[in-house]
Enzyme design. Structure first.
Site, PDB file in Angstrom:
ATOM      1  N   LYS A  94      36.993  12.223  46.922  1.00 43.93           N
ATOM      2  CA  LYS A  94      36.559  13.710  47.062  1.00 43.93           C
ATOM      3  C   LYS A  94      37.576  14.486  47.201  1.00 43.93           C
ATOM      4  CE  LYS A  94      34.472  15.471  50.851  1.00 43.93           C
ATOM      5  NZ  LYS A  94      35.130  16.573  50.895  1.00 43.93           N
ATOM      6  N   ASP A 125      34.137  18.574  45.168  1.00 41.78           N
ATOM      7  CA  ASP A 125      33.441  19.182  46.215  1.00 41.78           C
ATOM      8  C   ASP A 125      33.494  20.703  46.268  1.00 41.78           C
ATOM      9  OD1 ASP A 125      31.629  19.571  48.421  1.00 41.78           O
ATOM     10  OD2 ASP A 125      33.029  18.513  49.726  1.00 41.78           O
ATOM     11  N   LYS A 170      30.766  23.054  46.268  1.00 40.41           N
ATOM     12  CA  LYS A 170      29.564  23.759  46.811  1.00 40.41           C
ATOM     13  C   LYS A 170      29.405  25.075  46.144  1.00 40.41           C
ATOM     14  CE  LYS A 170      30.388  21.528  51.233  1.00 40.41           C
ATOM     15  NZ  LYS A 170      31.794  20.855  51.118  1.00 40.41           N
ATOM     16  N   ASP A 220      26.548  30.887  43.969  1.00 32.72           N
ATOM     17  CA  ASP A 220      26.581  32.286  43.268  1.00 32.72           C
ATOM     18  C   ASP A 220      25.297  32.429  42.598  1.00 32.72           C
ATOM     19  OD1 ASP A 220      27.914  34.825  42.380  1.00 32.72           O
ATOM     20  OD2 ASP A 220      29.813  33.811  42.744  1.00 32.72           O
ATOM     21  N   THR A 253      26.713  19.053  57.876  1.00 34.11           N
ATOM     22  CA  THR A 253      26.764  18.260  59.116  1.00 34.11           C
ATOM     23  C   THR A 253      27.192  18.641  60.337  1.00 34.11           C
ATOM     24  OG1 THR A 253      28.493  17.044  58.189  1.00 34.11           O
ATOM     25  CG2 THR A 253      26.145  16.107  57.793  1.00 34.11           C
ATOM     26  N   ARG A 282      38.436  11.266  57.964  1.00 36.98           N
ATOM     27  CA  ARG A 282      39.484  10.943  59.035  1.00 36.98           C
ATOM     28  C   ARG A 282      39.568   9.511  59.432  1.00 36.98           C
ATOM     29  NH1 ARG A 282      37.770  16.537  61.793  1.00 36.98           N
ATOM     30  NH2 ARG A 282      36.068  16.086  60.527  1.00 36.98           N
TER      31      ARG A 282
END
Length: 240
Positions: free
Chosen positions: A42, A69, A71, A74, A128, A219
């Protein structure tokens, strides 16, 4: 522009590694330690703004599938033009934000269907990092779960391939939309990991049991001294 053909792993990995870096050197250092048969990658805002299309080309050379990614959120025409450019990159998966509305979602999907049918277009629901307490000041009267369910309906009606949500909401959505509707879940942590800024997190096993299609892991892998070992562990947990 010259289209970049998306790479194809022998088997479709269900794990997506979030490349949370700001430069190519650190990114490729991690990627060199991963196994393309065990994960997709990603690329988010920071890395894409820093390195752009050249990094996408490099990752494709290494035969990884890329989830871009960004997002997008608009007016429909602006998103259509942006999606048209993304389609030329040979991206495996990309996303738009559901808050852009049904017209924006449907028009983005029309572009993908025409320009790059193999690219998966999914809708971002509620991040999240948000929970009910943080959602209310934004003007939402419904709970996170209710809002995600409504957004999932909207994405399905607009013809998108799936959504991004937490695994907590996935179990309800999977019952409604079965296997052809993708559910992509971030906030994945191994059993003893600290949740940090993610409010709605689950383990790979919980995600699988709730009907998630793909899990996004950052992570636990990127901050590990042995990322391949952790990647294998996550794959084993999700596929068991």
């Amino acid at each position: 522009m010259i289209a970049i053909h998306m790479s194809s792993n022998k088997e479709d990995s269900k794990v997506i590694i979030a490349l949370d870096y700001s430069n190519k050197k650190d990114t490729l250092n991690l990627v060199s330690k991963l196994d393309k048969s065990l994960c997709n990658l990603k690329v988010g805002y920071e890395l894409f703004l820093s390195e752009g299309q050249s990094l996408i080309k490099e990752l494709h050379k290494r035969e990884f599938k890329i989830f871009l990614d960004l997002k997008l959120h608009d007016i429909p025409n602006t998103v259509k033009r942006a999606i048209n450019v993304i389609c030329d990159y040979g991206i495996w998966m990309t996303n738009v934000h559901v808050l852009g509305g049904k017209e924006m979602l449907a028009s983005a999907k029309q572009v993908v269907k025409k320009e790059s049918p193999e690219t998966k277009l999914i809708g971002v629901t509620i991040l999240t990092s948000l929970n009910d307490d943080l959602l209310k000041p934004l003007g939402f009267s419904n709970s996170v779960e209710e809002t995600v369910y409504n957004f999932a309906d909207l994405c399905h009606e607009a013809g998108l391939d799936g959504i991004v949500c937490s695994a907590g909401e996935a179990i309800h959505i999977r019952k409604k939309f079965l296997d052809n509707f993708l559910i992509v879940t971030p906030g994945i942590r191994l059993k003893n990991d600290t949740a940090d800024d993610q409010k709605r997190v689950v383990t790979p096993v919980q995600a699988k049991n709730n009907g998630v299609s793909y899990i996004v892991v950052g992570r636990p892998v990127t901050m590990s001294s042995d990322p391949l070992s952790i990647l294998k562990k996550i794959n084993n947990e999700f596929n068991e």
